[in-house]
Design an enzyme around this catalytic site. Structure first.
Site, PDB file in Angstrom:
ATOM      1  N   GLY A  11       0.791  -1.158  -0.002  1.00 44.00           N
ATOM      2  CA  GLY A  11      -0.091   0.060   0.045  1.00 44.00           C
ATOM      3  C   GLY A  11       0.815   1.182   0.088  1.00 44.00           C
ATOM      4  N   ALA A  12       1.957   1.223  -0.593  1.00 39.96           N
ATOM      5  CA  ALA A  12       2.950   2.146  -0.797  1.00 39.96           C
ATOM      6  C   ALA A  12       2.308   3.744  -1.162  1.00 39.96           C
ATOM      7  CB  ALA A  12       4.239   1.949  -1.687  1.00 39.96           C
ATOM      8  N   GLY A  14      -0.380   4.783  -0.446  1.00 36.22           N
ATOM      9  CA  GLY A  14      -1.431   5.383   0.337  1.00 36.22           C
ATOM     10  C   GLY A  14      -0.678   6.435   1.506  1.00 36.22           C
ATOM     11  N   ARG A  15      -1.553   6.907   2.271  1.00 34.99           N
ATOM     12  CA  ARG A  15      -0.892   7.757   3.373  1.00 34.99           C
ATOM     13  C   ARG A  15      -0.237   7.163   4.279  1.00 34.99           C
ATOM     14  NH1 ARG A  15      -6.725   8.999   3.284  1.00 34.99           N
ATOM     15  NH2 ARG A  15      -7.470  11.057   2.726  1.00 34.99           N
ATOM     16  N   HIS A 158     -12.943  10.237  12.669  1.00 34.10           N
ATOM     17  CA  HIS A 158     -11.905  10.167  11.603  1.00 34.10           C
ATOM     18  C   HIS A 158     -12.288  11.193  10.350  1.00 34.10           C
ATOM     19  CE1 HIS A 158     -10.626   6.462  13.901  1.00 34.10           C
ATOM     20  NE2 HIS A 158      -9.640   6.748  13.301  1.00 34.10           N
ATOM     21  N   LYS A 162     -12.339   7.768   5.315  1.00 32.13           N
ATOM     22  CA  LYS A 162     -12.299   6.445   5.991  1.00 32.13           C
ATOM     23  C   LYS A 162     -13.600   5.741   5.679  1.00 32.13           C
ATOM     24  CE  LYS A 162     -11.517   4.280  10.375  1.00 32.13           C
ATOM     25  NZ  LYS A 162     -10.416   3.304   9.715  1.00 32.13           N
ATOM     26  N   GLY A 168     -11.154   0.348  13.500  1.00 34.92           N
ATOM     27  CA  GLY A 168     -10.213  -0.809  14.175  1.00 34.92           C
ATOM     28  C   GLY A 168      -9.745  -0.344  15.434  1.00 34.92           C
TER      29      GLY A 168
END
Length: 271
Positions: A11-12, A14-15, A158, A162, A168
């Site tokens: 997931g490089a 992504g944030r 959030h 999201k 989670g």
């Protein structure tokens, strides 16, 4: 000189992926082993350093996870449930550490991760912040010390992007509260978001509410409301770097540990 720990990031683009790449690049005891993105991602082929707004690192983002995983000692994975399950099969084959920050798993997904942990060292958490995991310990203690007349409610907020609710982290805190109340699993006590004519609150239940908006990184409050008094335990995340630092601490801890499924409570000695 100690050889740096080789860590791959899934997931490089992504944030969290970009934050992890930056944290790895800035740590003297770590080295980026590779960066993974989904097939079709616009980031494929881009230099991982440039992706994280750093100087080029000489590593192109790949859509072939196996070729990256075989070069790594640990994989850090903040992706999607389906992707994390597929990656767990590969880390099990490679016998490496797999740090999972993905949330929203189904019961079937959970079973697959448990099976993969027979061959890989999997460290999984709904939140890798060191502060949140200490908070979970406090919630467990408070829920155990106070009788069921103290109603437990968990409120989280959030950013607007999201996609899962409750978070989670809220589930992690709810599980801690349930364990404090003597239940093995949160589902035994959890009341989902309320709407309409719900009737009176059931004593001993754990309520949850999810808020979404703006750019909030993550706010969580556990309320224990008793007769004539109220306790509120709150954690506010101000930067995603706290999650990246916690995930990297988990990767370091996992090296050399027996195969199995672990949590941040294990990493911090709170289990």
């Amino acid at each position: 000189m100690t050889t740096p720990l080789r860590i791959a990031v899934a997931g490089a683009a992504g944030r969290m992926g970009r934050t992890l790449i930056a944290e790895i690049a800035g740590a003297g005891d770590l080295a980026l082993a590779g960066a993974i993105e989904a097939v079709g991602s616009g980031a494929i082929g881009e230099d991982a350093g440039a992706l994280a707004q750093l100087a080029p690192l000489g590593l192109a983002v790949s859509d072939d996870p196996l070729s990256v995983i075989v070069q790594a000692q640990a994989l850090i994975d903040f992706t999607t449930p389906a992707t994390s399950v597929a990656l767990a099969e590969l880390t099990a084959q490679a016998r490496i550490v797999h740090v999972i920050g993905t949330t929203g798993f189904s019961a079937a997904d959970e079973a697959k991760l448990t099976a993969a942990a027979r061959h890989a060292t999997i460290i999984r958490s709904g939140n890798f912040s060191l502060g949140v995991n200490v908070l979970a310990g406090l919630v467990r203690l408070a829920a155990k010390a106070l009788d069921p007349a103290y109603d437990i409610e968990i409120v989280e907020m959030h950013h607007r992007a999201k996609v899962d609710a409750p978070s989670g982290t809220a589930l992690l805190l709810g599980q801690a509260a349930a364990e404090g109340r003597g239940a093995n699993h949160l589902d035994a006590l959890r009341i989902p978001a309320r709407d309409g004519h719900t009737g009176e609150r059931v004593e001993g239940s754990i309520g949850m509410a999810a808020l979404r908006g703006g750019s909030v990184v993550g706010d969580h409050t556990v309320i224990l409301a008793g007769p004539n008094e109220r306790i509120e335990l709150t954690h506010r995340a101000e930067s995603r770097s706290i999650f990246a630092k916690g995930a990297l601490a988990a990767a370091r801890w996992g090296i050399g540990k027996p195969r199995g499924l672990y949590s941040m409570a294990d990493v911090l000695g709170l289990a």
